[in-house]
Design an enzyme around this catalytic site. Structure first.
Site, PDB file in Angstrom:
ATOM      1  N   ASP A 192       0.833  -1.211   0.000  1.00  0.00           N
ATOM      2  CA  ASP A 192       0.000   0.000   0.000  1.00  0.00           C
ATOM      3  C   ASP A 192       0.866   1.259   0.000  1.00  0.00           C
ATOM      4  O   ASP A 192       1.727   1.430   0.856  1.00  0.00           O
ATOM      5  CB  ASP A 192      -0.883  -0.051   1.252  1.00  0.00           C
ATOM      6  CG  ASP A 192      -1.710   1.198   1.482  1.00  0.00           C
ATOM      7  OD1 ASP A 192      -1.956   1.935   0.518  1.00  0.00           O
ATOM      8  OD2 ASP A 192      -2.119   1.420   2.649  1.00  0.00           O
ATOM      9  N   HIS A 365      -3.646   4.237   6.943  1.00  0.00           N
ATOM     10  CA  HIS A 365      -2.566   3.820   6.045  1.00  0.00           C
ATOM     11  C   HIS A 365      -1.188   4.079   6.664  1.00  0.00           C
ATOM     12  O   HIS A 365      -0.974   5.088   7.333  1.00  0.00           O
ATOM     13  CB  HIS A 365      -2.678   4.562   4.718  1.00  0.00           C
ATOM     14  CG  HIS A 365      -3.974   4.320   4.004  1.00  0.00           C
ATOM     15  ND1 HIS A 365      -4.161   3.262   3.143  1.00  0.00           N
ATOM     16  CD2 HIS A 365      -5.157   4.991   4.049  1.00  0.00           C
ATOM     17  CE1 HIS A 365      -5.391   3.299   2.679  1.00  0.00           C
ATOM     18  NE2 HIS A 365      -6.013   4.336   3.206  1.00  0.00           N
TER      19      HIS A 365
END
Length: 552
Positions: A192, A365
């Protein structure tokens, strides 16, 4: 010659959202995630954007499974659309399954689709692929990474993740399992890239709860909180604050109501007894005893918070003394909509508390140090950045290079490109059909670039319709031309311009007669050309011109 593992992204590269990755070995395909994205400003009338599934449809007999990493829209939102075309088993953790089944039910596809719940630590076999689910931290419960064992080696697909040492559910990301896989040898890491621009570490979700409590304490007005409907941990913290400070909770917004119902039924949301109150009773309660949890953190025009701000909510009217807490950051592209709602809330006299001012949102994140930690623990031979625009992918590749992965072992791909991986090398080799499908209401894919161009044209310059009657016998004009405009000029205030446009229509028809031209398409083209040239000279604008010739 030994087969190579192929990795194909049909979404999620050089864009935010629409995540979909295909793993292919021999005759077997494994699909990871199936998400949507939201339309750009120039996609007039479009509701959502989903990946082009043509490659999957053409290879439907080869697909062994769809595995989902978590329940956010950018990872599950396109599931109903792919399930219209494919009958493939879907595997996911329990909360993700609950959210997917809700979507399938809305689309009338639940009975036709096999959805199988799993737990972190479980493994499934899907043809050549063995898939293991690894617990991670993210801004939704039940998020997992995938360790995919293939005939050429182990590939780790992180999905969205962060490393939170004090998560709300008490379960930290399974670092030990990632380290164990790293020691055994990992062929490739697909990671990611969303927060790669941010140095350091992401803020723990528990820190948000501490900050939220400060806005509940010693406040005697009504509190309205908006966050992402899928952020069950954030909703849990709002519920806890409400209970701690003796407030009842009302819930408004369809997606919020659905998520809270599913999450509480499945045990992911623990609601204190007698905390939730029907929204119809909220308006009659003392304001210092009320908290409202609502949708609308992204300024969506149909959301409950938007309707409150613009006095269109059937139960709640924003008034002076209300405190509105926006516990979310704006998704890139939504900043203007969020600002519009915040300004209107201030105009109504409310106190608005939002993330730019206070620590009311924690990203789900990983930031730079967490991304480096993942690379360091997994020690992959090859590195492929996922989930981000070009700058995110490039920066993540640079980070991996700094961590010791050679440049030739790092691939930045694009939607539709095929990555071939073996123990010997990694390279781009070929493309498959890919792109985006635009969903407008119930129409899927029927709005293409031509229609979007016309909508943009209409939005920018408006439309002029010229209607005239012509004799079918000799081509003479049988009725005075009529000029109709939409989004261009107001007819009553532009009488001279309209009169001149009528003359231009007549001139075009006479010109055709003089050249012995009587077919309707040429006459229409001549009218359009005359009007377009004149309007640009007079107004420096180019409205859409539609000539209508009526045969009499």
């Amino acid at each position: 010659m030994a087969e190579k593992l192929k990795i194909i992204s049909l979404g999620g590269l050089n864009e935010i959202g629409k995540n979909l990755t295909v793993y292919e070995y021999g005759e077997d395909l494994l699909v990871v995630d199936c998400g949507l994205s939201f339309p750009d400003d120039d996609m007039y009338g479009i509701d959502i954007v989903i990946p082009d599934f043509t490659y999957l449809i053409n290879n439907r007999h080869r697909i062994k499974a769809i595995v989902l990493t978590h329940g956010h829209e950018d990872h599950i939102g396109a599931i109903p659309y792919v399930c219209r075309e494919l009958n493939v088993p879907i595997y996911a953790t329990r909360l993700t399954v609950g959210l997917v089944e809700l979507k399938l039910q809305e689309h009338g596809l639940l009975k036709k689709t096999t959805v199988i719940p799993l737990e972190a630590g479980d493994e499934i076999m899907a043809g050549y692929f063995k898939v293991e689910l690894i617990h991670t931290n993210h801004s939704i419960a039940d998020a997992v990474s995938l360790a995919i064992t293939t005939p050429v080696g182990v590939v780790i697909h992180t999905g969205d993740f962060k490393i939170d040492t004090t998560p709300i559910d008490g379960e930290m990301i399974d670092i030990a399992r990632f380290a164990e896989l790293g020691k055994k040898g990992v062929l490739a890491l697909l990671s990611d890239s969303t927060n790669v621009e941010k140095p350091g570490y992401s803020v723990s979700e528990s820190r948000v709860g501490e900050n939220l409590g400060g806005f509940f304490k010693d406040f005697d007005g009504r509190i309205i909180v908006t966050t992402f409907a899928s952020n069950v941990h954030r909703i849990q913290q709002v519920m806890n604050c409400a209970y701690k400070f003796g407030r009842k909770v009302g819930i408004t917004g369809r997606s919020m109501e659905n998520t809270i119902r599913v999450a509480s039924e499945m045990g992911y949301l623990k609601i204190p007894d007698d905390t939730i109150v029907d929204m119809h009773h909220i308006k009659n309660m003392p304001k210092d005893q009320v908290v409202i949890i609502t949708t609308g953190s992204q300024g969506e025009t149909m959301s409950a918070l938007y309707r409150m701000a613009f006095s269109d909510h059937k139960l709640i009217e924003i008034s002076a003394g209300d405190r509105v807490i926006i516990s979310a950051s704006a998704i890139p592209g939504n900043e203007k909509m969020v600002s519009k709602v915040i300004n209107e809330l201030f105009r109504k006299g409310a106190e608005v508390v939002y993330d730019k001012m206070f620590g009311l949102h924690a990203s789900g994140h990983a930031c730079q140090e967490e991304l480096k930690m993942m690379i360091g623990i997994v020690k992959p031979k090859y590195f492929i950045p996922l989930h981000g625009e070009q700058r995110h992918l490039k920066l993540h590749a640079r980070l991996a290079n700094q961590m010791g992965i050679p440049t030739e072992n790092i691939i930045i791909s694009d939607i539709g490109k095929v990555i071939e991986v073996s123990q010997q090398n990694i390279k781009l080799n070929g493309t498959v059909e890919s792109g985006k499908i635009l969903v407008d209401g119930s129409g899927v894919g029927d709005v293409g670039s031509v229609v979007l161009r016309d909508r943009k044209h209409l939005a920018q310059d408006g439309m002029v319709v010229a209607v005239v009657g012509i004799s079918s016998e000799d081509g003479s004009i049988t009725s005075e031309p009529e000029i109709i405009t939409r989004g261009f000029v107001y007819v009553k205030e532009s009488e001279e311009l309209i009169a001149e446009l009528k003359e231009r229509v007549i001139d075009a028809i006479y010109d055709c007669q003089w050249r012995n031209i009587y077919d309707w398409s040429t006459i229409k083209g001549t009218i359009k050309g005359n009007l377009s040239e004149y309007l640009y000279k007079q107004t420096k604008r180019s409205p859409m011109i539609l000539p209508v010739v009526m045969e009499t």
